[in-house]
Design an enzyme around this catalytic site. Sequence first.
Site, PDB file in Angstrom:
ATOM      1  N   ASP A  85       0.863  -1.184   0.000  1.00 15.44           N
ATOM      2  CA  ASP A  85       0.000   0.000   0.000  1.00 15.44           C
ATOM      3  C   ASP A  85       0.895   1.228   0.000  1.00 15.44           C
ATOM      4  O   ASP A  85       1.745   1.392   0.870  1.00 15.44           O
ATOM      5  CB  ASP A  85      -0.915  -0.029   1.231  1.00 15.44           C
ATOM      6  CG  ASP A  85      -2.071   0.941   1.118  1.00 15.44           C
ATOM      7  OD1 ASP A  85      -1.909   2.006   0.477  1.00 15.44           O
ATOM      8  OD2 ASP A  85      -3.136   0.656   1.689  1.00 15.44           O
ATOM      9  N   ASP A  96      -3.327   7.518  -3.157  1.00 19.10           N
ATOM     10  CA  ASP A  96      -3.258   6.349  -2.278  1.00 19.10           C
ATOM     11  C   ASP A  96      -3.664   5.146  -3.125  1.00 19.10           C
ATOM     12  O   ASP A  96      -4.745   5.150  -3.729  1.00 19.10           O
ATOM     13  CB  ASP A  96      -4.247   6.596  -1.125  1.00 19.10           C
ATOM     14  CG  ASP A  96      -4.193   5.565  -0.029  1.00 19.10           C
ATOM     15  OD1 ASP A  96      -3.380   4.635  -0.110  1.00 19.10           O
ATOM     16  OD2 ASP A  96      -4.996   5.706   0.931  1.00 19.10           O
ATOM     17  N   GLU A 189     -11.031   1.189  -1.448  1.00 17.67           N
ATOM     18  CA  GLU A 189     -10.093   0.095  -1.163  1.00 17.67           C
ATOM     19  C   GLU A 189     -10.777  -1.138  -0.587  1.00 17.67           C
ATOM     20  O   GLU A 189     -10.823  -1.329   0.621  1.00 17.67           O
ATOM     21  CB  GLU A 189      -8.944   0.558  -0.270  1.00 17.67           C
ATOM     22  CG  GLU A 189      -9.304   1.332   0.967  1.00 17.67           C
ATOM     23  CD  GLU A 189      -8.045   1.776   1.738  1.00 17.67           C
ATOM     24  OE1 GLU A 189      -7.140   0.953   1.931  1.00 17.67           O
ATOM     25  OE2 GLU A 189      -7.997   2.947   2.146  1.00 17.67           O
TER      26      GLU A 189
HETATM   27 MN    MN Z   1      -3.757   2.822   0.881  1.00 10.26          MN
HETATM   28 MN    MN Z   2      -6.424   4.344   1.639  1.00  7.27          MN
END
Ligand code: MN
Ligand code: MN
Length: 294
Positions: A85, A96, A189
Amino acid sequence: MEKETADNYVKAGKIAAEVREASRDIVTAGKGYMEIVEKIEKMIRDSGGEPAFPVNISVNDIAAHHTPTKNDTTIVKDNDIVKIDVGVHVDGYIADTAVTVNLNKDYIDLVKAAESALEEAIKVVKPGVLLSDVSTVIEETIKGFGYKPIDNLTGHGLNRFDLHTEPTVPNVSFASDYTLKENQVIAIEPFATDGGGHVKDSENVFIFGLIEKKPVRNAEARKIIDFADSLNGLPFAERWLPIDSLFKIRLALRELRERGVLHDYYVLREAKGGMVSQAEHTLIVKDKPIIITK
Ligand code: MN
Ligand code: MN
């Protein structure tokens, strides 16, 4: 959204996508966690971005928030399911994104479940759509693969130097009349698991963030506050701290946590020990959303 802001998001997204894709080759059995995250973080900086948080390497039943400590010697093993990540910011504007690098052929569908859920969820995104519809698509897609979405991990809005702002994007259906707004920046996510569908805090904390500055006597604690402050509140890892002695770092971190100066990002583990996959993109909400980390 101003052009300069949008440009910064797009630049951060491009870097994040590049390093995410590179990590598919960087992560191999036998390689150290430290070597992996340091390589990715260096790539981010060499490309003109800054890590928006320490690269997370979360393996198997660890879902999130794991990053190596200063003296970490852990290596990736055969059959590991490795979530990388990555956060990149350009002048505070954050992208992100995450990928599951799967070394276990028994869990190919687990990874597909998270990836498909992300793909299907993005198709629904546009201004005015019910956020709960996005969440329902994630839940149903993952269940369609025979797995469970993790119900206490969520996507989130992003803002300048702010990793988690409104809205929260659940991975399971929920009751709300909240609708997405044009130009909102959101990370979606999905996490899929063959476990119970929840995470719990483990005993470990390797990532920290500044809550508020308070006066401290300890010189190392003061250094840590100054360091955290220089990141504008974005999270940091123990291994980033400009202090040599691990003993002094840990003592100072404990004091700062106890005094409420630092937030603890506990390593999150699937509560029943299930394997976990993750996929993540950051989007700017528009009629045709801009997937900045594509
Ligand atoms: Mn992330
Ligand atoms: Mn995130």
